[in-house]
Write a protein that holds these residues in place. Sequence first.
Motif, PDB file in Angstrom:
ATOM      1  N   ILE A  80      22.353  -5.264  17.930  1.00  0.00           N
ATOM      2  CA  ILE A  80      22.874  -6.112  18.999  1.00  0.00           C
ATOM      3  C   ILE A  80      24.172  -5.519  19.540  1.00  0.00           C
ATOM      4  O   ILE A  80      24.994  -4.986  18.792  1.00  0.00           O
ATOM      5  CB  ILE A  80      23.074  -7.572  18.527  1.00  0.00           C
ATOM      6  N   SER A  81      24.306  -5.599  20.851  1.00  0.00           N
ATOM      7  CA  SER A  81      25.530  -5.201  21.533  1.00  0.00           C
ATOM      8  C   SER A  81      25.422  -5.670  22.981  1.00  0.00           C
ATOM      9  O   SER A  81      24.392  -6.204  23.385  1.00  0.00           O
ATOM     10  CB  SER A  81      25.720  -3.679  21.484  1.00  0.00           C
ATOM     11  N   ASP A  82      26.467  -5.464  23.743  1.00  0.00           N
ATOM     12  CA  ASP A  82      26.402  -5.601  25.187  1.00  0.00           C
ATOM     13  C   ASP A  82      26.133  -4.181  25.676  1.00  0.00           C
ATOM     14  O   ASP A  82      27.047  -3.366  25.820  1.00  0.00           O
ATOM     15  CB  ASP A  82      27.719  -6.140  25.747  1.00  0.00           C
ATOM     16  N   ALA A  92      32.696  -6.047  28.781  1.00  0.00           N
ATOM     17  CA  ALA A  92      31.542  -6.849  28.372  1.00  0.00           C
ATOM     18  C   ALA A  92      31.296  -7.979  29.355  1.00  0.00           C
ATOM     19  O   ALA A  92      32.239  -8.605  29.843  1.00  0.00           O
ATOM     20  CB  ALA A  92      31.766  -7.408  26.978  1.00  0.00           C
ATOM     21  N   THR A  93      30.024  -8.225  29.629  1.00  0.00           N
ATOM     22  CA  THR A  93      29.640  -9.405  30.403  1.00  0.00           C
ATOM     23  C   THR A  93      29.068 -10.475  29.486  1.00  0.00           C
ATOM     24  O   THR A  93      28.832 -11.597  29.912  1.00  0.00           O
ATOM     25  CB  THR A  93      28.594  -9.046  31.483  1.00  0.00           C
ATOM     26  N   LEU A  94      28.825 -10.103  28.238  1.00  0.00           N
ATOM     27  CA  LEU A  94      28.255 -11.015  27.251  1.00  0.00           C
ATOM     28  C   LEU A  94      29.286 -11.374  26.188  1.00  0.00           C
ATOM     29  O   LEU A  94      30.242 -10.633  25.954  1.00  0.00           O
ATOM     30  CB  LEU A  94      27.054 -10.362  26.548  1.00  0.00           C
ATOM     31  N   ASN A  95      29.029 -12.490  25.540  1.00  0.00           N
ATOM     32  CA  ASN A  95      29.713 -12.847  24.303  1.00  0.00           C
ATOM     33  C   ASN A  95      28.695 -12.700  23.185  1.00  0.00           C
ATOM     34  O   ASN A  95      27.540 -13.117  23.330  1.00  0.00           O
ATOM     35  CB  ASN A  95      30.208 -14.301  24.326  1.00  0.00           C
ATOM     36  N   ILE A  96      29.116 -12.123  22.086  1.00  0.00           N
ATOM     37  CA  ILE A  96      28.273 -12.063  20.894  1.00  0.00           C
ATOM     38  C   ILE A  96      29.081 -12.653  19.762  1.00  0.00           C
ATOM     39  O   ILE A  96      30.166 -12.160  19.441  1.00  0.00           O
ATOM     40  CB  ILE A  96      27.822 -10.618  20.588  1.00  0.00           C
ATOM     41  N   ASP A  97      28.549 -13.748  19.205  1.00  0.00           N
ATOM     42  CA  ASP A  97      29.270 -14.393  18.118  1.00  0.00           C
ATOM     43  C   ASP A  97      28.319 -14.765  16.991  1.00  0.00           C
ATOM     44  O   ASP A  97      27.099 -14.728  17.137  1.00  0.00           O
ATOM     45  CB  ASP A  97      30.068 -15.598  18.612  1.00  0.00           C
ATOM     46  N   CYS A  98      28.926 -15.101  15.871  1.00  0.00           N
ATOM     47  CA  CYS A  98      28.183 -15.299  14.632  1.00  0.00           C
ATOM     48  C   CYS A  98      27.785 -16.757  14.440  1.00  0.00           C
ATOM     49  O   CYS A  98      28.643 -17.643  14.477  1.00  0.00           O
ATOM     50  CB  CYS A  98      29.027 -14.837  13.449  1.00  0.00           C
TER      51      CYS A  98
END
Length: 188
Positions: A80-82, A92-98
Amino acid sequence: MIHPLRKHIEEVISLTDHEFAYILSHFTVKKFKKHQFVIQEGNEVKNDHFVLSGLLKATYVNPEDGKENILQFAWENWWISDYQAYFNGGSATLNIDCIEETEVLCLSLQNRDKICAEMHQIEHFFRRKSNSGYVALQQRILSLLTNSAKERFNNLLASYPSLFQRVPKSLIASYLGVSRETLSRFTK
């Protein structure tokens, strides 16, 4: 016990112990707490992430209405990544969180390019993984365009039944593009 990354890579190519040790030396390990951001919109994206343990979500927040749209979930043995920001630079245009406590292996683009230039078979591995990702993305887009919400729900349940044990229903609803109430009707 075989390392999860080695097992993952060897689904596509074979490696010697020395080759795997060299590849692994280009990754760094990071641990994140539940609800912690791995990538935040507007920030530089330095790494692609291979999930060793835990569960993450990639989201896009619509600036017009503030609605969070879930693009992807990632759990053990997923990447997973942007990718727009990772491969092209920029923010980044995305947020990736847990969603859960998470441990990932991080691979910078510089290190990825280095091991791909030095090892043809790892370049082949990443090409195959990218191709699989393109196919999955196309299937997701077509599903959103052509399938009913109930069909999308049934397909997700059939493909990833354990996801429903790990993810709150509100997040499943967001991923499917339906309200929590609509999702509740499907689960009765």
